[in-house]
Design an enzyme around this catalytic site. Structure first.
Site, PDB file in Angstrom:
ATOM      1  CD  GLU A 148       1.474  -4.607   8.727  1.00 36.51           C
ATOM      2  OE1 GLU A 148       2.016  -5.729   8.547  1.00 36.51           O
ATOM      3  OE2 GLU A 148       1.941  -3.532   8.322  1.00 36.51           O
ATOM      4  CG  HIS A 191      -0.138  -0.016   2.531  1.00 33.60           C
ATOM      5  ND1 HIS A 191       0.424   1.120   3.099  1.00 33.60           N
ATOM      6  CD2 HIS A 191       0.191  -1.031   3.350  1.00 33.60           C
ATOM      7  CE1 HIS A 191       1.051   0.796   4.212  1.00 33.60           C
ATOM      8  NE2 HIS A 191       0.928  -0.515   4.387  1.00 33.60           N
TER       9      HIS A 191
END
Length: 219
Positions: free
Chosen positions: A92, A12
């Site tokens: 994550e 990202h």
């Protein structure tokens, strides 16, 4: 089995937490948005991806975090050519819930001493935990290749550690090799390309911050 021509991994763009780590004390990690710089990074990456994919179809898997969804939207991929699935196993590494900055800094120092793969954050995950769920995702991904109409491209929009662990699992890297590698930068891309011999090759290596220190012989 209709194996894809390429599997593309993208980290990202820069998030609010990347720019200011005190924000974790006030906002959940999964809810942090991209910064202006992060949106620009994602847009630049999107230009590269649109050129890479051309008019080919793409099967997209995106981490369920706000910053990964925003990154994917910024790619501006042709909606007629993509199928998008939110994939929680690509999230994550969990560092716990509300985070105290001083405590996290201390735990990161412990992790550096103990080992990034094995150290488990309090109320969170170790790298080994993330490896296990990435492995479970890969089993699902392999099953999807059995579809006769599977797209020739797979795109994973995820996080730096997850990208490294995906490649570790795919290429059977050792723990020592993983420990020696650095995360890619925000918006960076890695491509697993299918060769004429039927094997996938990584288009470029991850950065290395030290030489591997294995306990024994592998390979």
């Amino acid at each position: 089995m209709a194996r894809p021509r390429r599997i593309v991994l993208v980290r990202h763009g820069e998030s609010k937490g990347n720019a200011d780590d005190t924000v974790y004390e006030r906002e959940p990690d999964h809810a942090l948005p991209l910064t202006g710089a992060g949106r620009h990074q994602a847009e630049e990456t999107g230009r590269h991806l649109r050129e890479l994919f051309g008019g080919e179809r793409v099967s997209v898997y995106v981490s369920p975090y706000r910053r990964t969804h925003q990154t994917l939207r910024a790619f501006r991929l042709d909606p007629g050519l993509v199928r998008i699935r939110e994939e929680p196993r690509l999230r994550e590494q969990d560092w716990g819930n509300w985070q105290d900055r001083e405590d996290v800094l201390l735990q990161k120092a412990y992790r550096d001493a103990y080992g990034h793969f094995f150290y488990r954050f309090a109320q969170g995950e170790s790298g080994a935990d993330v490896y296990d769920r990435v492995g479970a995702f890969l089993e699902s991904l392999f099953r999807s290749f059995e579809e006769s109409d599977h797209p020739p491209n797979v795109l994973l929009v995820t996080h730096g550690l997850t990208m490294r662990l995906f490649c570790m699992r795919w290429f059977h890297w050792s723990v020592a090799e993983f420990e020696s590698l650095s995360n890619p930068g925000n918006g960076e891309v890695r491509v697993l390309e299918l060769g004429a011999d039927g094997k996938y090759v990584l288009d470029r290596p991850f950065g290395r911050w030290r030489e591997p220190e294995p306990y024994g012989i592998t390979g």
